[in-house]
Design an enzyme around this catalytic site. Structure first.
Site, PDB file in Angstrom:
ATOM      1  N   TYR A   1     -87.833 -39.128  70.760  1.00 37.10           N
ATOM      2  CA  TYR A   1     -88.813 -38.561  69.825  1.00 37.10           C
ATOM      3  C   TYR A   1     -88.251 -38.433  68.411  1.00 37.10           C
ATOM      4  O   TYR A   1     -88.963 -38.613  67.434  1.00 37.10           O
ATOM      5  CB  TYR A   1     -89.288 -37.194  70.324  1.00 37.10           C
ATOM      6  CG  TYR A   1     -90.284 -37.312  71.448  1.00 37.10           C
ATOM      7  CD1 TYR A   1     -91.523 -37.926  71.208  1.00 37.10           C
ATOM      8  CD2 TYR A   1     -90.005 -36.854  72.725  1.00 37.10           C
ATOM      9  CE1 TYR A   1     -92.441 -38.064  72.237  1.00 37.10           C
ATOM     10  CE2 TYR A   1     -90.918 -36.987  73.760  1.00 37.10           C
ATOM     11  CZ  TYR A   1     -92.138 -37.597  73.508  1.00 37.10           C
ATOM     12  OH  TYR A   1     -93.042 -37.728  74.513  1.00 37.10           O
TER      13      TYR A   1
ATOM     14  N   GLU B   1     -73.843 -34.315  99.223  1.00 38.14           N
ATOM     15  CA  GLU B   1     -75.014 -35.013  98.689  1.00 38.14           C
ATOM     16  C   GLU B   1     -76.129 -34.048  98.352  1.00 38.14           C
ATOM     17  O   GLU B   1     -76.740 -34.141  97.306  1.00 38.14           O
ATOM     18  CB  GLU B   1     -75.500 -36.077  99.686  1.00 38.14           C
ATOM     19  CG  GLU B   1     -76.746 -36.823  99.199  1.00 38.14           C
ATOM     20  CD  GLU B   1     -77.246 -37.884 100.177  1.00 38.14           C
ATOM     21  OE1 GLU B   1     -76.479 -38.277 101.084  1.00 38.14           O
ATOM     22  OE2 GLU B   1     -78.408 -38.315 100.026  1.00 38.14           O
TER      23      GLU B   1
ATOM     24  N   ASP C   1     -75.442 -38.194 103.765  1.00 39.85           N
ATOM     25  CA  ASP C   1     -76.244 -38.597 104.922  1.00 39.85           C
ATOM     26  C   ASP C   1     -75.709 -39.901 105.480  1.00 39.85           C
ATOM     27  O   ASP C   1     -75.115 -40.703 104.767  1.00 39.85           O
ATOM     28  CB  ASP C   1     -77.700 -38.847 104.495  1.00 39.85           C
ATOM     29  CG  ASP C   1     -78.455 -37.539 104.237  1.00 39.85           C
ATOM     30  OD1 ASP C   1     -77.951 -36.473 104.633  1.00 39.85           O
ATOM     31  OD2 ASP C   1     -79.541 -37.624 103.608  1.00 39.85           O
TER      32      ASP C   1
END
Ligand code: ADP
Ligand code: MG
Lengths: 696, 367
Positions: free
Chosen positions: B100, B196, B248
């Site tokens: 911006y 994680e 995982d």
């Protein structure tokens, strides 16, 4: 169709069945029959011409009323003698003899009006104008006068001031064509305008507009048949000579003129010239677009002529001449031996005044010197002693001579007899054409002028002349570019050297106007001309169209669907000048497909196309460069600001340095890009035509 | 102008030199350019010795006077200018904010300097590599996520923070953790555990695993952001602590580990400052389902994407090791994957009390 039938039935009532008059002459019946304000019935004297008396009879009363068809006497009631075996005899020679007789010229005309261009009221309007204009231009050229023509169409449905409702559909119109030509000597006028098959051009081998000598009197005949009104002529042959005014009717039985009025005028505004006025049944509403086109295109192909065009309820349109120079005079030549046909050869031989064949060959043909004549006779194995008349009478002998004529090597015919428009004048013609025309862009549909379609769908093309587009910013036109009505057109023209087909010299010219206000996504406009006469019909049957379709325009930066004309903002002009233009039919609407001619047109189109490709490439490059420059200029501001902020160095100095590099980089890149584009287009040009499998 | 620290001075100097090089070029009537190392797979190689993914030497010149490059050239200097201002004013902002800041309409045209953030993000990365300055050094951050606790005291922009007293939420890892912002103090940590998921990290925090084990636990909410990765890398390098990664058992987990270990392809130019080549993979392993008797009803079926992804990983040079090949092949073979939470099937604190301690004890990890 329904309308025709109705008209025919109505007619029966008004005239009653025709009795067994042997022949009807319009001259006898027309004045009596023409109503004060003829309705539809008078407007259509005949439905489709019947093909035989028998057919007419079997059609009953509706067929019988057709005045111009012979009604045979009652056939004998006896039954024909029946043979023992085989099919039943239907008529005896005697019975058949009663039907055999000379055909009147009016009958011929009625039956063949479609061949002559008078098949319907729209087309008849155009043909009438065309015949008169062609004659005027021919006469001016032959006399060496810069033509100034006035073409006027008046709707008799309007009042004297030209106010009122335009006639919808068929109605009475007056066509006026006036020229400043040499005029016509008093004694000749009746024959020229009141006798079919009377002209000066038929017997000569010379590039001219008229060929059959059927022209203007056929229009007079049409007018007389449809309105009962005679053709009106005013003519004057020069200063100090009186002007004459004639009204001429045609005795259709004898094919002879009947002068119904012959006045010597005290004064006429033309020093010399001819004014032809015809009252005809026409259909202006559907026919006008063809007339408009004809007039526009005639002005285009005749840049030495000034043409004024007056139409009902529309402002006068004037095409000023683009040159003060007359076209080179077209010379009359003798036929070339390679072009003569057997029948013509026999006719020429039988009419020859020469005592021997050698003399005949030398006088009747071009490029036949005594040794050449000797060689021909030797090849034919015919003795010189043989009289030309014998050749005229002996078909076998004539065939031998004919073959020898074809096989002997003879110098090509002289080509100085041709009068092309020329590169420069074609360009100027295109410029003034684009400056005046009202209709722009291709016609709706497939771009063909189709009168049948036009009748169903009245031409909605209105004059666009009033709608002046806002003038775009002034740009200095590049080479070959003309600025017309605020649009830039690239114009290229090519005139090929003269060539010969079948012993006939011919010359091809192609011109194109690209860009401007032509639509970019439509098929190009193809303007076809033969001896400066616009060909408006039968586009797809025309050899010129074939040539342009066969040219691979993708080599020249246009798109082109397979087997079609190219697509792009372009008008293409094709002109063939020849002492004998081969047409596909008597209507002279489409050029025959002679390989030599097709090839020449293609060569001319390719030459023009190369010029176009160069222009388009340059333009694309220029556009690209301009766009590029503006991108750089835009970003330079931003970069200069940022770098100024970062370094604290002067913004203006940074910008100046950038702009200086911009100049230099653009120049250098321009050259490199030029080269790249050149190479790309070269590759393109060499690329073979896409395979059949690759449908488009 | 605020007084600048050494890092900021160096960064500002780099930006200024880049701009000066452009001035010099145009003065000499040359087409100015910015040289940018190419950030694509073709210019990336795996440095076996160092164990990280690195940017090759291929560079690309971005010229101003080139229709296709001019805009990017201009954008590069808009971003440079904005970053210099940030650094000099000691402010830090998001890359979205920078978009911006630098976006405006050019002159009286209808063109904007940037149309979308997608346009400005790569320009930032370009600038990072061409200046050899990290995004953080340019005072830009991407997104902030991740939390950390452990027996360590740090200083963050002058505030002393004891990470032993962070309650249930832990300390939010800022996106910029360079030494000018964050410094390390006293600590008793033995290792770093990167987890994680936030939920699993919470279990470890609640169970005071870090206290018991004397370790720093840190999570990055999935793929760890740059701040977390840089934090792990600095803790590892400066405090000489080993790094363990707990993710995982799925291709995504493997990928998180590989990014932590070798660096990502996209940010290969930062590998040396982000990657920990010695990081160890402690789980969840494809063989744990048998070792820890996980019932099949807690397994998740792999979809086609997972399988393809796993197959791709077999070809990564850093997974060339036999044990890694077996690990990935087993996942593909079984066609199932497991989340860390699957271990809760064996008891809510199974993971903190049995699973991980056993793994570490047995040295049951992959490298
Ligand atoms: N406007 C005119 N001015 C001078 N002569 C004319 C004019 N119109 C016709 N003629 C002469 O009349 C002849 C016959 O004309 P036309 O019947 O149209 O046949 P064609 O034009 O084929 O010769 C022309 O050859 C020409 O000599
Ligand atoms: Mg004529």
């Amino acid at each position: 169709m329904a309308a025709t039938k109705k008209a025919a039935t109505a007619k029966v009532k008004s005239t009653g069945p025709v009795k067994a008059e042997r022949q009807l002459s319009l001259l006898d019946t027309a004045p009596a029959k023409a109503p004060a304000r003829p309705g539809k019935e008078a407007a259509r004297p005949a439905s489709r011409p019947a093909t035989s008396g028998k057919a007419v009879r079997s059609r009953g009363p509706a067929g019988k009323q057709v005045e111009l068809v012979e009604v045979e006497p009652e056939a004998s009631a006896e039954a024909p003698v029946q043979a023992e075996r085989g099919p039943k005899r239907r008529a005896t020679a005697e019975q058949m003899a009663t039907k055999q007789r000379e055909i009147s010229i009016s009958e011929f005309f009625t039956k063949n009006r479609h061949l002559l261009g008078f098949d319907n009221p729209s087309k008849a309007l155009l043909t009438t104008i065309k015949e008169a204009v062609d004659n005027s231009l021919d006469a001016c050229e032959e006399a060496g006068i810069l033509p100034e023509l006035t073409i006027e169409v008046r709707d008799l449905g309007l009042d004297a001031k030209g106010e009122g409702e335009l006639t919808k559909g068929e109605g009475r119109f007056v066509v006026v064509v006036e020229d400043n030509g040499p005029g016509i000597v008093k004694a000749q006028v009746p024959k020229i305008f009141g006798k079919l098959l009377y002209g000066s051009k038929f017997h000569r081998l010379k590039q001219s507009r008229g060929q059959q000598g059927i022209g203007i009197s056929a229009a007079a005949m049409y007018g007389q048949l449809t309105t009962g009104q005679p053709i009106r002529i005013t003519s004057r042959t020069g200063k100090g000579k009186p002007a004459h005014f004639f009204e001429i009717q045609i005795d259709t039985r004898k094919n002879n003129p009947v002068v119904t009025r012959d006045d010597q005028l005290d004064a006429w505004h033309q020093e010399h010239g001819t004014r032809v006025e015809l009252e005809i049944v026409a259909d202006w509403r559907t026919g006008q677009r063809f007339v408009n086109r004809y007039v526009e295109h005639t002005a285009l192909a005749n840049p030495h002529a000034t043409v004024h065009y007056l139409r009902p309820k529309q402002p006068k349109l004037s095409f000023p001449r683009a040159t003060e120079e007359l076209p080179k005079e077209a010379l009359e030549i003798k036929p070339h031996p390679h072009g003569v046909e057997l029948g013509a050869l026999m006719l020429m031989a039988s009419e020859s005044k020469s005592h021997d064949l050698k003399g005949f060959l030398q006088t009747a043909f071009s490029r036949v010197s005594p040794p050449v004549a000797g060689a021909i006779l030797k090849a034919a194995g015919i003795k010189d002693r043989v009289r030309p008349r014998e050749i005229g009478a002996d078909r076998q002998l004539a065939a031998r001579l004919h073959r020898a004529l074809q096989e002997t090597k003879i110098m090509a015919p002289p080509t100085n007899c041709l009068s092309p428009i020329g590169d420069e004048l074609m360009r100027r013609g295109l410029v003034s054409f684009l400056s005046v025309i009202e209709s722009e862009g291709p016609e709706e549909g497939d771009g063909q002028l189709d009168l049948d379609a036009a009748r169903k769908k009245p031409g909605k093309k209105k004059g666009k002349a009033e709608v002046v587009p806002p003038p775009p910013p002034e740009i200095t036109p590049e080479e070959g570019v003309e600025r017309i009505k605020g649009h830039n057109y690239f114009i290229a023209t090519v005139t090929r050297p003269p060539k010969v087909y079948r012993g006939n010299p011919f010359q091809v010219e192609v011109g194109l106007a690209f860009g401007g206000s032509w639509p970019a996504d439509k098929t190009i406009e193809l303007f076809r001309f033969a001896n400066r006469v616009p060909l408006l019909f039968q586009r797809s049957a025309c050899g010129m169209t074939e040539s342009i379709v066969k040219t691979d325009w993708r080599n020249y930066m246009l798109s082109q669907p397979k087997g079609s004309l190219p697509v792009g903002p372009m008008a293409l002009l094709v002109h063939i000048a020849s002492v004998w233009v081969p047409f596909t039919s008597e209507a002279k609407e489409a050029l025959a497909h002679y390989p030599e001619i097709i090839r020449e047109i293609q060569l001319a189109a390719q030459e023009c196309g190369r010029k176009l490709a160069t222009f388009i490439r340059k333009k694309q490059q220029a556009d690209y460069q301009a766009q590029r420059r503006s991108i750089f200029e835009l970003y330079i501001e931003e970069v200069a600001s940022s770098i100024h902020q970062i370094t604290g160095k002067s913004r203006d100095a940074i910008r100046r340095d950038f702009l200086r590099v911009a100049e230099q980089v653009t120049e250098a890149d321009l050259a490199a890009d030029d080269k790249k584009l050149e190479e790309a287009s070269e590759k393109l040009s060499k690329r073979p035509r896409r395979g059949e499998a690759e449908g488009e | 102008m605020a007084r600048l620290d050494a890092v900021s001075k160096r960064t500002v100097g780099k930006i200024e030199r880049l701009a000066e090089s452009v001035i010099k070029a145009v003065k000499g009537k040359k087409n100015p350019f910015v040289e940018i190392p190419i950030r694509s797979l073709a210019n990336i190689h795996f440095d076996k010795k160092k164990g990280v993914v690195q940017l090759g030497s291929q560079k690309q010149k971005r010229y101003f006077f080139n229709v296709s490059m001019a805009k990017k050239f201009m954008q590069t200097f808009l971003v440079s200018d904005a970053c210099k201002e940030l650094v000099e004013s000691g402010k830090t902002t998001s890359i979205r904010d920078l978009y911006y800041i630098t976006k405006h309409t050019i002159g009286d045209s209808r063109q904007n300097t940037f149309e979308e953030q997608d346009e400005s993000d790569p320009i930032i990365e370009d600038l990072e590599v061409s200046l050899d300055a990290l995004r953080e050094e340019l005072h830009l951050f991407a997104s902030r996520k991740g939390s950390m606790v452990g027996p360590v005291t740090i200083r963050d922009t002058g505030d002393t923070i004891d990470l032993r007293r962070m309650g249930s939420g832990g300390w939010a890892v800022p996106s910029i953790v360079e030494e000018n912002v964050v410094q390390f103090g006293k600590h008793e940590a033995r290792y770093i555990l990167l987890i994680e998921k936030d939920a699993v990290w919470s279990r470890f925090n609640e169970d005071k695993f870090w206290k018991r084990e004397k370790c720093i636990i840190i999570q990055g909410g999935g793929q760890p952001p740059r701040g977390v990765r840089r934090m792990v890398q600095r803790l590892h390098a400066e405090l000489r602590l080993p790094v363990y990664v707990l993710v995982d058992n799925d291709p995504w987990g493997f990928y998180i580990y590989s990014v932590m270990k070798q660096g990502s392809i996209n940010l290969a130019y930062e590998s040396m400052r982000m990657a920990v080549p010695s990081a160890r993979f402690v789980g969840l392993s494809s063989f744990d389902k048998d070792k820890y008797q996980l019932p099949m009803n807690v397994a998740i079926k792999m979809d086609e994407g997972d399988v393809a992804r796993a197959r791709q990983m077999l070809a990564y040079p850093w997974f060339a090791d036999k044990r890694w090949q077996r690990e990935i092949e087993e996942m593909v073979r079984s066609g199932v994957k497991f989340e860390l939470e699957a271990l809760s099937r064996r008891g809510i604190s199974f993971i903190t009390e049995e699973y991980l301690p056993k793994k570490l004890r047995d040295k049951d990890w992959l490298e």
